[in-house]
Scaffold this motif. Structure first.
Motif, PDB file in Angstrom:
ATOM      1  N   ARG A  70       0.814  -1.224   0.000  1.00 19.60           N
ATOM      2  CA  ARG A  70       0.000   0.000   0.000  1.00 19.60           C
ATOM      3  C   ARG A  70       0.842   1.266   0.000  1.00 19.60           C
ATOM      4  O   ARG A  70       2.019   1.242   0.362  1.00 19.60           O
ATOM      5  N   LEU A  71       0.210   2.362  -0.400  1.00 14.41           N
ATOM      6  CA  LEU A  71       0.805   3.690  -0.324  1.00 14.41           C
ATOM      7  C   LEU A  71       0.134   4.467   0.811  1.00 14.41           C
ATOM      8  O   LEU A  71      -1.033   4.230   1.131  1.00 14.41           O
ATOM      9  N   ARG A 202      -2.337   1.318  10.270  1.00 14.99           N
ATOM     10  CA  ARG A 202      -2.802   1.226   8.881  1.00 14.99           C
ATOM     11  C   ARG A 202      -1.952   0.270   8.049  1.00 14.99           C
ATOM     12  O   ARG A 202      -2.177   0.112   6.851  1.00 14.99           O
ATOM     13  N   GLY A 203      -0.946  -0.367   8.690  1.00 13.52           N
ATOM     14  CA  GLY A 203      -0.065  -1.277   7.972  1.00 13.52           C
ATOM     15  C   GLY A 203       1.030  -0.581   7.208  1.00 13.52           C
ATOM     16  O   GLY A 203       1.629  -1.167   6.300  1.00 13.52           O
ATOM     17  N   LEU A 204       1.345   0.672   7.591  1.00 14.25           N
ATOM     18  CA  LEU A 204       2.371   1.460   6.903  1.00 14.25           C
ATOM     19  C   LEU A 204       3.623   1.572   7.772  1.00 14.25           C
ATOM     20  O   LEU A 204       3.519   1.775   8.993  1.00 14.25           O
ATOM     21  N   PRO A 205       4.811   1.447   7.176  1.00 12.74           N
ATOM     22  CA  PRO A 205       6.048   1.518   7.960  1.00 12.74           C
ATOM     23  C   PRO A 205       6.194   2.853   8.688  1.00 12.74           C
ATOM     24  O   PRO A 205       5.922   3.918   8.133  1.00 12.74           O
ATOM     25  N   GLY A 227       6.121  -6.678   6.982  1.00 11.90           N
ATOM     26  CA  GLY A 227       7.021  -6.261   5.926  1.00 11.90           C
ATOM     27  C   GLY A 227       8.473  -6.321   6.358  1.00 11.90           C
ATOM     28  O   GLY A 227       8.799  -6.178   7.543  1.00 11.90           O
ATOM     29  N   PHE A 228       9.359  -6.483   5.364  1.00 19.25           N
ATOM     30  CA  PHE A 228      10.787  -6.656   5.642  1.00 19.25           C
ATOM     31  C   PHE A 228      11.616  -5.953   4.585  1.00 19.25           C
ATOM     32  O   PHE A 228      11.192  -5.763   3.451  1.00 19.25           O
TER      33      PHE A 228
END
Length: 303
Positions: A70-71, A202-205, A227-228
């Motif tokens: 995602r963005l 929100r699943g954002l880094p 995420g990695f």
């Protein structure tokens, strides 16, 4: 209605097959083998091909292009170029929080087959139409080549700029791997050492990272959507259970990854990514320069 005609590749050295549907996003719908006279499937079918066509609900091995995951917003900037995205237009899809997710090529009919043999399939997509350039204004040719040999499906993706602009490399794939018959709880997932990207709600880094030591773990009731970064070239991810073993190798061009293991579905998504989540905002990506095509490769081997 999309053309659902499938192309099945046959491994010359085994009973393995891989099936693609070129006119539905060049999605791989099956990676199967014959064992004891029975067909054994190693890709998660999830909601099926028709749901991918009508709703973009992923299954098998879909390409995520031109960005994976995602963005953080509906706008991004590359150099002096600002791009505004509108969910619901030009193939842009949004997650539950309204964030653009997985690019714009879900079930795309724009792929053209350029080569086909018993065990290989190549197709290209010309990124030149206004609706594509509206979401990612970098003209190029996208080529996917799938080869099935020695019990491994190898997928090479080449980005060739066709204008004076460099093309950001932020794409990925979402192989949904499954272990047939064996209960999910006893599957074992082995991962390499890499950097774990901490995310917000929100699943954002967030920018924070922690070392992921790698190693093997029994899945049990574990859920993953992580995420990695700093994934080494040649890194191997393995899912096994009973007599079945599936290895996903990031051969080259995929320094980032996403692991997805929903509790309610017997699949593990092992996602090779050319850049980490939200790279079009953070700038953490490489590019394909004019005259210098870039090829990324991953493979899935069934043991």
């Amino acid at each position: 209605m999309a053309d659902l005609q499938a192309v099945t590749l046959h491994d010359p050295s085994s009973s393995m097959t891989a099936t693609y549907v070129p006119a539905v996003g060049m999605v791989c719908t099956s990676l199967a083998d014959i064992r004891s006279g029975e067909r054994v499937e190693y890709l998660g079918q999830r909601r099926g091909l028709q749901a991918y066509v009508t709703d973009g609900k992923t299954m098998g091995i879909p390409i995520l292009y031109p960005w994976a995951n995602r963005l953080s917003s509906n706008t991004y900037r590359v150099g002096d170029t600002e791009v505004k995205l509108t969910p619901g237009e030009n193939g842009v899809r949004a997650d539950a929080n309204g964030a653009p997710i997985h690019g714009v090529l879900a079930a795309s009919p724009d792929w053209q087959v350029t080569e086909q043999t018993t065990n290989t399939l190549s197709a290209t997509l010309d990124w030149a139409e206004p609706r594509l350039l509206a979401t990612f204004p970098f003209p190029h040719r996208l080529t996917m080549t799938a080869t099935l040999a020695d019990r491994a499906l190898t997928v090479a993706t080449t980005v060739t700029p066709t204008a004076a602009q460099a093309v950001p490399l932020c794409h990925g794939y979402h192989p949904y791997v499954t272990i047939p018959v064996v209960p999910r709880e006893v599957w074992r997932l082995q991962t390499p050492r890499m950097q774990h990207l901490i995310v917000d709600d929100r699943g954002l880094p967030t920018g924070e990272t922690r070392e992921w030591p790698g190693g093997a773990r029994q899945l049990r009731t574990t859920e993953l959507d992580d995420g990695f970064d700093d994934v080494e070239t040649g890194a191997v991810f393995t899912l096994s259970g009973g007599e079945h073993r599936v290895e996903v190798t990031f051969e080259r061009g995929y320094p980032a990854a996403q692991l997805f293991a929903p509790r309610a579905d017997a699949v593990v998504g092992i996602e090779p990514m050319a850049a980490p989540t939200d790279a079009l905002h953070t700038g953490k990506y490489t590019t394909a320069a004019p005259g210098e095509p870039e090829t990324a490769i991953f493979s899935i081997r069934v043991g």
